[in-house]
Design an enzyme around this catalytic site. Sequence first.
Site, mmCIF file in Angstrom:
data_model
loop_
_atom_site.group_PDB
_atom_site.id
_atom_site.type_symbol
_atom_site.label_atom_id
_atom_site.label_comp_id
_atom_site.label_asym_id
_atom_site.label_seq_id
_atom_site.Cartn_x
_atom_site.Cartn_y
_atom_site.Cartn_z
ATOM 1 N N ASP A 172 0.828 -1.213 0.000
ATOM 2 C CA ASP A 172 0.000 0.000 0.000
ATOM 3 C C ASP A 172 0.864 1.266 0.000
ATOM 4 O OD1 ASP A 172 -2.010 -1.911 0.395
ATOM 5 O OD2 ASP A 172 -1.961 -1.647 2.559
ATOM 6 N N ASP A 174 -7.274 3.704 5.195
ATOM 7 C CA ASP A 174 -6.817 4.171 3.881
ATOM 8 C C ASP A 174 -7.003 5.675 3.684
ATOM 9 O OD1 ASP A 174 -6.389 1.503 3.543
ATOM 10 O OD2 ASP A 174 -7.910 1.204 2.010
ATOM 11 N N SER A 206 -12.902 1.959 2.976
ATOM 12 C CA SER A 206 -12.592 0.688 2.353
ATOM 13 C C SER A 206 -13.844 -0.174 2.276
ATOM 14 C CB SER A 206 -11.512 -0.036 3.162
ATOM 15 O OG SER A 206 -11.315 -1.353 2.700
ATOM 16 N N SER A 208 -17.291 -1.952 2.155
ATOM 17 C CA SER A 208 -18.453 -1.576 2.955
ATOM 18 C C SER A 208 -19.248 -0.461 2.299
ATOM 19 C CB SER A 208 -18.003 -1.198 4.367
ATOM 20 O OG SER A 208 -17.378 -2.298 4.985
ATOM 21 N N GLU A 264 -11.081 -0.106 -2.380
ATOM 22 C CA GLU A 264 -10.302 0.407 -1.258
ATOM 23 C C GLU A 264 -9.080 1.146 -1.785
ATOM 24 O OE1 GLU A 264 -9.362 -3.060 1.010
ATOM 25 O OE2 GLU A 264 -7.682 -3.637 -0.258
ATOM 26 N N HIS A 277 -3.652 -0.574 -4.717
ATOM 27 C CA HIS A 277 -3.487 0.364 -3.616
ATOM 28 C C HIS A 277 -2.392 1.376 -3.963
ATOM 29 C CE1 HIS A 277 -4.775 0.735 0.709
ATOM 30 N NE2 HIS A 277 -4.028 1.792 0.484
#
Length: 856
Positions: free
Chosen positions: A44, A229, A246, A248, A295, A397
């Site tokens: 990331d 994030d 992220s 959801s 995300e 990412h």
Amino acid sequence: MKGYFKSFISIFLILLLLIPSSALGIKQTSNSEPPEFRNASVHDPSIIKDPKTGTYYVYGSHIDGAKSTDLINWDRFTNGYTTPNNKVYGDLSQNLAESFKWAGENDSDSRGGFAVWAPDVFWNKHYVNEDGTKGAYMIYYSVSSTYIRSAIGIAVSKNIEGPFQYVDTIMYSGFTSNEAYDRNSNVNKHWENTNIADLIKDGVIDEVNPDWFTESGAYNNKLYTNAIDANILEGKNNKLYMTYGSWSGGTFILELDKKTGLPKYPGKDGKTEDGRMIDRYFGTKIASGYGRSAEGTYAVYDKKTRYYYLYITYGGLASDGGYQMRQFRSKNPDGPYVDAKGNAAVFPESFDIGVGNFPGNDDHKDIGNKMIGNFLFKRDLGEEGTGIGTGYLSPGHNSYLIDDELDKEFIVTHTRFPQQGEMHEVRVHQTFKNSDQWPVPTPYRYAGETIENVSEADVTGDYKYINHGKEITGDVTESTWVKLNNDHTISGAVTGTWKLYGNYKAKLTIDNEGTYDGVFIRQYDPTSQKWVMTFSAMSDQGIVIWGSHVEASADEKLVQAIKQELMTTFPSTVISNITLPTVATRGAQITWESSNPEAVSNEGVVTRPDPGSEDAEVNLTGTITLGNATETLTVTVTVKAKEEGGLSAFYDFSEGLKDSSGKKADATVTGNRLNNTGGNITFAEGKVGQAAQFDGESGLKLADGLITGDTYSVSMWLKPEQITEFTTSFFGAETSNNWISIVPKTGWGNTMVWSHNGDQWYDAVTDTTIPEGQWSHLTLTVQGGHAVFYINGVAKYTGDNFPNVFTSLDAEFGLGVNYWDTPFKGLMDEVRVYDGVAIPATEVQSLYQNRSGLTE
């Protein structure tokens, strides 16, 4: 997840620096020498160019970071989860204690650490320090315990490498309307244990939003996000914003106070003009939602185009998860963001299938420009270089860098690689705007290249061709062949026309697909180890295509090269199916004929002679054809006869490290990995007689070749002194990407058998974690893909399609260590390995109940 950067003889030379060379018609030559790369592993990665020194830094998950002066050679400067002397956070546990009260350190799904995720570092010249001075590096970090119980915190430092001092925890998720607890956690998830209580007390928010909760009082992650994030965005007029979130409920944005870096919470609910949610606490929704994969948001403002570009990653992060970068843009920091086709970044209400995350759903695959997905510029037989080619698995990412000083732009990501398991590294790709002002990434990693004027003669010829498409999949897109012909037609895997314009701009119109616009640029191909012409272009559907030029060769030369490589391809002795290539470079065809089809078929299927028979010697004759050129070759392989199944080795430790069956070599002591030296193994009272004692820093390497097929059994007694996640008890590996591991504990599977076959994972999970300080008996049996895993004589897992890992005579085996993880600490006894036989349940019971069991 973050930011971009800015930095700059006679007046004439200064003007040359400020004006792009392409606008002046100046040809710049890429470096013709092969570059050297020094790689770093940072998951990331969020990039920042230090305005003080010009050094590039990437910060990532698990408190990893690396720095570079050229975006090519990277050096790690962090020390992971070390505490108290953590290079980024000092006394990690104490410094971030306030955030850890809610999520993170040794809690729930994050037991054993690995709970500090995805930071973003930003130089805030407006920040007011405690001593009254202005300017600080601000790190916005995430802590997480589950897929929804997380928090975002801030820490600051006057030094870009830290240590950073905690300031505040600014965003929480996963809270409930009543007292509740996650598995393996003592954290009360009631919303009053977040900063929401203080915001209500201070009058920032009047009260909780009832929509934050489901009817049962749980967190409503259908509409609201997982607070990780963070990405700091500097927009017009130097305003600061934080994007975050992220899966959801999607991704949100909040404006920040420049002097404090704290959010300006809206305080009231509302809707944007286009109907998107504005929440009193979370802010304005800008992307995704309804539990679909999305995300790693990263937004950047481009002063030249006056667009805000938003990057987000779909799919799962593991090597088989199909991680991939998507792109949107807007004229406003809070949206609405759309892709090239006009699709909104916020997912439609029709996606609503209830509360939860839905990793199997790919109904959002057509939303967002797909920048890079799984791909392989496949190296075909007869081509230059070695190996399978150059490609990525699960790149994602990303962050994005606009480097004004270099007058270049870059997309920065981590990626895994085909046939290399979960190993990941940072990769930097230069990007260029197409005619619609969409940044498009170049095919190969940045090696110092600069865009240059090209001629039609430079760009005509054969190319390896990739179309990234729009799928969300773990499958790899392998290159095909196309040719840009002198008459501006395209032939090969696709047909159409091509055009060079504007000195280096590319336009390719593909039949039945549309028009792709981008650039031609010379890049370094790591497979051929040469600088080659490439093209990269995007369609108005948000689909990216790549091409990598390959020099033309005569058919006769290519056929000879294919023959020479085939002569060295095959093993002399085989026990499993052989891959007989049928296609080689430029579409050359290969046909095969076996002298003994009963042992090796014309398709490479191997049938081993029965036990007691002679080994079979087989001549395989291949005929290679390309155009009018033809060559033949013959290779000889020996197919080993089967051996009677039975006990392969028995390590009972009654006589030290000896194999008591007398069939194999003694075990040898290793250090903390299977493939290193050192270590110390002692002995103590065992389940039967004497047991081997493992100190948590040592292991045992068993004899090679204990298992030589897809049918076998492993039986052992374990008495762990401590149980750490991913620690192996028994480990067997054909390669570092093809292995099995009997694991006392993982975060998702309790005591289980874990396997990887190079492309996919196999989890034989159970409902039990064996206890510390007690003896437990474990047995794994595998018969042609059917696996049964027993704990204390009881079958706890039964399943099919178990990977066939052991396809040679020299696989490696170990006890207590593998190539990566924390070694086993405790006792092991009565380790039996059977080759060619899956022992029945009655014998498993005998080994468990009688302990000394059977030795034959």
